[in-house]
Design an enzyme around this catalytic site. Structure first.
Site, PDB file in Angstrom:
ATOM      1  N   CYS A  76       5.470  -0.212 -11.933  1.00 30.56           N
ATOM      2  CA  CYS A  76       6.002   0.990 -12.582  1.00 30.56           C
ATOM      3  C   CYS A  76       7.312   0.651 -13.273  1.00 30.56           C
ATOM      4  O   CYS A  76       8.317   1.341 -13.123  1.00 30.56           O
ATOM      5  CB  CYS A  76       6.170   2.134 -11.581  1.00 30.56           C
ATOM      6  N   ALA A 108       0.777  -1.234   0.000  1.00 27.09           N
ATOM      7  CA  ALA A 108       0.000   0.000   0.000  1.00 27.09           C
ATOM      8  C   ALA A 108       0.811   1.288   0.000  1.00 27.09           C
ATOM      9  O   ALA A 108       0.388   2.283  -0.590  1.00 27.09           O
ATOM     10  CB  ALA A 108      -0.952   0.009   1.193  1.00 27.09           C
ATOM     11  N   ASP A 158       1.161  -3.369   4.230  1.00 23.20           N
ATOM     12  CA  ASP A 158       2.530  -3.152   3.780  1.00 23.20           C
ATOM     13  C   ASP A 158       3.465  -3.775   4.805  1.00 23.20           C
ATOM     14  O   ASP A 158       3.158  -3.801   6.003  1.00 23.20           O
ATOM     15  CB  ASP A 158       2.843  -1.656   3.609  1.00 23.20           C
ATOM     16  N   PRO A 167       3.003   4.470  -0.635  1.00 20.72           N
ATOM     17  CA  PRO A 167       2.627   5.503   0.349  1.00 20.72           C
ATOM     18  C   PRO A 167       1.121   5.729   0.506  1.00 20.72           C
ATOM     19  O   PRO A 167       0.701   6.592   1.266  1.00 20.72           O
ATOM     20  CB  PRO A 167       3.303   6.753  -0.199  1.00 20.72           C
ATOM     21  N   GLY A 168       0.298   4.986  -0.240  1.00 20.98           N
ATOM     22  CA  GLY A 168      -1.127   5.000   0.048  1.00 20.98           C
ATOM     23  C   GLY A 168      -2.039   5.627  -0.987  1.00 20.98           C
ATOM     24  O   GLY A 168      -3.251   5.668  -0.779  1.00 20.98           O
ATOM     25  N   GLY A 169      -1.495   6.127  -2.089  1.00 21.82           N
ATOM     26  CA  GLY A 169      -2.338   6.812  -3.076  1.00 21.82           C
ATOM     27  C   GLY A 169      -3.460   5.951  -3.617  1.00 21.82           C
ATOM     28  O   GLY A 169      -4.607   6.405  -3.739  1.00 21.82           O
ATOM     29  N   LYS A 170      -3.173   4.693  -3.929  1.00 21.05           N
ATOM     30  CA  LYS A 170      -4.202   3.811  -4.493  1.00 21.05           C
ATOM     31  C   LYS A 170      -5.229   3.424  -3.431  1.00 21.05           C
ATOM     32  O   LYS A 170      -6.418   3.256  -3.743  1.00 21.05           O
ATOM     33  CB  LYS A 170      -3.546   2.588  -5.128  1.00 21.05           C
ATOM     34  N   ASP A 203       3.534  -9.029   5.401  1.00 19.71           N
ATOM     35  CA  ASP A 203       4.092  -9.385   4.104  1.00 19.71           C
ATOM     36  C   ASP A 203       2.966  -9.887   3.214  1.00 19.71           C
ATOM     37  O   ASP A 203       2.268 -10.839   3.567  1.00 19.71           O
ATOM     38  CB  ASP A 203       5.157 -10.468   4.288  1.00 19.71           C
TER      39      ASP A 203
END
Length: 454
Positions: A383, A268, A288, A270-273, A314
């Site tokens: 990415c 997750a 995470d 840094p959490g944007g999604k 994990d």
């Protein structure tokens, strides 16, 4: 040393204007900033996390604000132009100079070509730096000649796309996407990225787009041309947006309206999604393995006044047996698609890294598949620009898990999310290349997989 060309009787070439740094220096910022830049560059080239670690060290933090800003700008521009700079140095020297001289030539050339630093200051400060060390002092005349030669001949104005990125990566991109696309990817290294924001609601985006000097990008994404501390930007204190590259926002955007559904973001931070899925109506679990990275998730949740179950664990071995309507796996990867924002990644990555990470992704996908309810969705993304971490990974997964099938996004969904048609693969996945969007974006692979009922 190769002879330096004599000045030609014509106007001196102007400095390239693509993504100029906004740090002006006439030499007064001084040696400490340039020495710090050299340290940052060395750290970035030594290992993948080196740059981020170096800017948190006490010696760097002890510099003044202007020195830190200059050092970061200088180091980042060297990393953006590293392939071009090294090619120029190689062309202008008969024998490769030692590492210290090479490093000084890099920062001197960058100041001449791509920063708002007067040429005399760029040359004189670089020569003074050479005078400081025994292994560079004998070469100060050569450094002076090469830098002045670059001023005269305009070689910095002529970037060759195939020399901007590491050759082994450029050849991979060329084989995967063709020469034109490979060149388009590489040229994105020369552009300083704008800041993309994701909004909680369409109303918030519409209300603040002008104040943020923003361009809507589709979905709830906005590209802002503002600079400076984002905490001072309109809407930050309200918590109505968060920083997230436009390409990254597409992954959760494919899930559409999640009202009344459960979702888990398996990697997750840094959490944007996670924030996107909450804003779309889902009850979200953000998982995470890193305690420190989860702090970023919690901070973003607090600022945006959104709620999620935050769990440290994990994604491969987490023992919770719950199944979810939507599972999102933004897997650890080589991150070569982030070259616009993190050019150092390209130079610190090795071919063996890709194979190792592909094995991790394989295991994470297998684990994620068991967390999807029948009829539910699994969105897999990375990415990375490397096929082993995208297309090849999904094809192998589908052979292992015939209960899953790719859900191809329709034209209306692509239009709504601002995804160009060229990014849609025949099999139904998305391959978002950095140059597919005007102004650039992160390179992403995204596949929306659906688990069949029964």
């Amino acid at each position: 040393m190769k002879p330096v060309k004599k000045p030609q009787q014509k106007p001196r070439p102007r400095k390239p204007q693509a993504a100029p740094e906004r740090i002006v220096d006439d030499g007064d910022i001084g040696m400490n900033a340039r020495l710090a830049a050299l340290t940052l560059i060395d750290a970035a080239l030594e290992k993948r996390t080196g740059f981020d670690e170096a800017v948190t060290r006490s010696d760097f933090l002890s510099l003044s604000d202007s020195e830190r800003s200059f050092a970061r700008a200088l180091a980042m521009l060297v990393l953006r132009r590293l392939g071009q700079l090294d090619h120029i140095i190689d062309q202008k020297t008969q024998k490769a100079p030692n590492d210290g001289v090479w490093a000084l030539l890099r920062i001197g050339l960058v100041q001449i070509g791509f920063m708002q630093v007067p040429d005399f200051a760029a040359v004189s400060t670089t020569v003074k730096l050479a005078e400081r060390e025994a292994h560079t002092r004998p070469f100060k005349g050569m450094i002076n000649a090469i830098l002045r030669g670059a001023i005269r001949d305009g070689s910095l104005n002529k970037p060759v796309a195939s020399r901007l990125a590491p050759d082994w990566l450029f050849q991979r991109w060329k084989a995967a996407y063709g020469e034109q696309n490979a060149e388009g990817i590489a040229l994105m290294l020369t552009q300083e990225p704008a800041t993309d924001l994701s909004f909680k609601t369409p109303a918030d985006l519409d209300r603040l787009k002008d104040e943020l000097h923003g361009e809507p990008l589709g979905g709830l994404a906005l590209r802002s041309s503002q600079r400076g501390n984002i905490a001072d930007w309109a809407g930050y204190g309200e918590g109505v947006w968060w920083v997230q590259d436009a390409a990254a926002s597409v992954a959760a955007g494919l899930l559409g309206d999640l009202t009344g559904k459960t979702a888990i973001d398996l990697c997750a931070a840094p959490g944007g999604k996670s924030l996107q899925m909450i804003a779309a109506g889902a009850t979200v679990t953000a998982l995470d393995r890193s305690k420190n990275r989860l702090k970023r998730v919690e901070e973003n949740l607090a600022r945006t006044s959104l709620e999620a179950e935050v769990v440290m664990g994990d994604a491969e071995t987490w023992e919770d047996t719950r199944q979810f309507d939507a599972v999102l796996l933004d897997a650890p990867c080589s991150a070569t698609g982030t070259l616009r924002r993190q050019p150092d990644v390209l130079w610190a990555t090795r071919p063996t890294d890709i194979a190792k990470l592909a094995d991790v992704q394989h295991r994470l996908l297998d684990s994620a598949s068991g967390r999807v309810k029948p009829g539910g969705s699994l969105v897999y993304c990375t990415c990375s620009l490397e096929r082993e971490e995208g297309e090849t990974q999904v094809l192998a997964f589908l052979r292992r898990h015939p209960e899953f099938a790719i859900k191809k996004p329709d034209d209306a969904t692509l239009t709504a999310l601002g995804v160009p048609a060229e990014s849609l693969g025949q099999q139904g996945w998305l391959r978002l290349l950095p140059h597919h969007r005007p102004g650039g974006q992160d390179g992403f692979f995204i596949a929306h997989l659906v688990r069949q009922n029964g």
